[in-house]
Design a protein around this motif. Structure first.
Motif, mmCIF file in Angstrom:
data_model
loop_
_atom_site.group_PDB
_atom_site.id
_atom_site.type_symbol
_atom_site.label_atom_id
_atom_site.label_comp_id
_atom_site.label_asym_id
_atom_site.label_seq_id
_atom_site.Cartn_x
_atom_site.Cartn_y
_atom_site.Cartn_z
ATOM 1 N N GLN A 1 -19.636 19.879 -9.957
ATOM 2 C CA GLN A 1 -19.929 21.118 -9.236
ATOM 3 C C GLN A 1 -19.947 20.802 -7.741
ATOM 4 O O GLN A 1 -20.678 19.911 -7.306
ATOM 5 N N ASP B 1 -16.144 25.318 -8.586
ATOM 6 C CA ASP B 1 -17.150 26.075 -7.849
ATOM 7 C C ASP B 1 -17.194 27.512 -8.369
ATOM 8 O O ASP B 1 -16.438 28.367 -7.918
ATOM 9 N N PRO B 2 -18.095 27.796 -9.303
ATOM 10 C CA PRO B 2 -19.004 26.881 -9.991
ATOM 11 C C PRO B 2 -18.377 26.373 -11.293
ATOM 12 O O PRO B 2 -17.279 26.802 -11.654
ATOM 13 N N LYS C 1 -20.865 21.062 -3.818
ATOM 14 C CA LYS C 1 -22.056 21.443 -3.046
ATOM 15 C C LYS C 1 -21.755 21.248 -1.570
ATOM 16 O O LYS C 1 -22.051 20.188 -0.997
#
Length: 575
Positions: A379, A366-367, A381
């Motif tokens: 990644q 992240d990221p 979310k």
């Protein structure tokens, strides 16, 4: 000599012993298929160095070859050469005026056979042209030094103070309650105007050329602030006019695909630029302040990132320890340190070291800062439920050999990492602690039982980044008796920063890491099981040969890599 001038270029290279006939035939074959210049093809294929090629070209054409490091590629002072050939023309055509003697102008060129360009220079200047040969890259660097690489940005910033009236821009930005759509249209138009586009492009390009990691554009009551973060330190740059703030912020938002109408909430975005055909990612963050939106752009230049453990700054013994431990089939390895201490780069370097077709490597980040070939990167979310913990649970069904977790932030993530390490996986992650022994107590503070930490933990590497002294201008001096006593120095001479054109008068150029490496042996495991304090773990590790961050940075001072001032600014409070 006359005979050599008329020899074919390839034959001349063979005669000089720079290539063999087999290499020449391969290059000619490529030239027939793809076109292009034979010399450039030989350089691209790695058969010859560009400098050697240019020397032979000069010999063939009967003109001298000048290299940047020899001091020959420096224009004569006081002859007004910058007015005879303007910077724009010099950059566009890759030429550099060197000296003026009577009616003869000496000009460095990368292609002395370009008859049209030679004729254009003669018509432009009114002088007979005497060409000398230099590589394209050397000419570009010499142009930057002669004309000033900040000149474009400086001119754009100076012109920004007269580009628009403050009143008209504030009128467009504020608008009225019933004219929101018109105000937005005007703001977009303002952001797309040539002066603003040029200014933003130059701000970004200059930051990339200065090897900055971040660009800060900050509004205040009566001024705008522009700062670059270079080698971890922020430096003020002459800012544009305050009334351009809205247009600049909107231009950056448009590039990042952000909502330019939203000025009350923070926003995050990204875009990509190309500089010298290199793709460079920029991550954008905007935050509303009392004087308007602050914009920060993080520059991610993949080509400048060193993913080689040997080049990151680890000492010989430290490097050997890391390489030995990362080859273990299972266990937990932590990188410790504050934000911006280079932990992610070290993790990527470790992955580059251990990746192979026989290993399934997965990461959750992240990221995702840099894309690595042959490695599965995810990644997170959180807004859709893809957290570190959720991704890790899925990873265990993906038959992984090595798992990288960007950061251990909570108990659930820590537990999955520990269990994965105990069930036959090599797990790499980061944690925010000041030193290596503190990482053990940090895991315990999260709620992980010590009987699980002890058998799973292999190594903790705590690190910081220090600035390297510029090798061109660093200055030797003898430390005082007090400094030798207080800092336990073992060197008769140490170095300090001075500043020169090569380092933009800063005195430092580039960074490397210093580290302390805690290897978990049987003694350390026993202390962890006993819930010993980090001080006791630290004492045991030092007794087993661990160099502390302070020890590591003082070795860099003694060998002239960094200054005493830089060392103390990085390690104060650590030792």
């Amino acid at each position: 000599m006359l005979k050599e001038k008329y020899l074919r270029f390839g034959e001349l290279l063979v005669k000089e012993g720079l290539i063999n006939t087999n290499q020449l035939e391969k290059a000619i074959s490529v030239q027939k298929q793809q076109g292009g210049r034979l010399g450039e093809i030989l350089v691209e294929m790695g058969f010859i160095k560009e400098e050697d090629m240019m020397k032979v070209l000069g010999k063939q054409a009967g003109v001298p070859y000048f290299a940047l490091g020899t001091g020959l590629l420096h224009p004569a002072a006081g002859q007004g050469l910058e007015k005879i050939i303007a910077r724009d023309f010099a950059l566009k055509n890759c030429v550099l005026p060197l000296s003026l003697t009577l009616n003869s102008l000496s000009v460095a060129m990368s292609d002395v056979t370009d008859i049209i360009l030679l004729d254009n220079i003669k018509k432009l200047t009114g002088y007979e042209v005497k060409p000398v040969l230099a590589t394209r890259s050397d000419i570009v660097r010499a142009i930057e030094e002669f004309y000033g690489k900040n000149a474009y940005l400086k001119e754009a910033i100076e012109s920004s103070y007269s580009v628009m009236s403050s009143d008209s821009l504030m009128e467009d930005a504020a608008g009225s309650a019933g004219d929101d759509e018109l105000s937005l249209d005007r703001l977009i138009a303002r952001a797309e105007e040539a002066p603003v586009v040029k200014l933003v492009d130059l701000i970004i390009r200059q930051a990339i050329e200065e090897h900055a990691s971040d660009i800060h554009i900050e509004p205040f009551k009566d001024r705008l602030s522009l700062r670059y973060r270079i080698d971890g330190k922020l430096y003020e740059i002459p800012p544009p006019a305050k009334h351009l703030h809205l247009a600049i912020a909107s231009r950056v938002k448009i590039l990042s695909k952000l909502d330019i109408a939203e000025k009350r909430l923070p926003q995050d975005g990204a875009f990509m630029v190309k500089v010298n055909n290199k793709p460079i990612d920029l991550r954008v963050s905007t935050v509303p302040t009392i004087y308007g939106e602050k914009v920060v752009m993080r520059i991610l230049d993949r080509s400048s990132v060193v993913l080689d453990l040997a080049q990151l700054g680890f000492g010989g013994a430290q490097l050997e320890i890391i390489r030995k431990v990362v080859q273990m089939p299972y266990g937990l390895i932590f990188l410790a340190g504050p934000t911006g201490s280079g932990k992610t780069t070290t993790l990527y370097a470790i992955l580059s070291e251990i990746k192979s077709p026989s290993k399934n490597i997965v990461t959750v980040e992240d990221p995702v800062e840099y894309k690595l070939d042959g490695i599965n990167q995810v990644q997170i979310k959180p807004d859709i439920g893809l957290t570190f913990a959720a991704a890790l649970r899925s990873f265990l069904r993906q038959d992984p050999d090595v798992m990288l977790v960007g950061e251990v932030r909570d108990l659930e993530t820590a537990q999955i990492c520990i269990r994965s390490a105990l069930t036959g996986h090599l797990v790499l992650s980061t944690v925010h602690t000041n030193d290596a022994p503190s990482a053990v107590t940090r895991l315990a503070d999260m709620g992980i039982e010590t009987y699980m930490i002890a058998p799973s933990l292999l190594m903790v590497v705590a690190q910081r980044l220090i600035r390297k002294l510029c090798p061109e201008c660093k200055e030797a001096y003898e430390p005082s008796p007090e400094q030798i006593r207080d800092f336990k120095l073992n060197a008769g001479l140490i170095y300090r920063a001075k500043g020169c054109a090569k380092c933009n008068q800063i005195g430092y150029k580039g960074r490397l890491c210093i580290s302390e490496i805690l290897v978990v042996n049987e003694e350390i495991r026993e202390l962890i099981n006993q819930k010993a304090s980090f001080q006791k773990i630290r004492e045991a590790a030092r007794a087993n040969g661990m160099l502390t961050l302070y020890d590591s940075v003082m070795r860099k001072v003694e060998d002239g890599t960094t200054s005493l001032e830089e060392a103390l600014s990085v390690t104060i409070g650590v030792e």
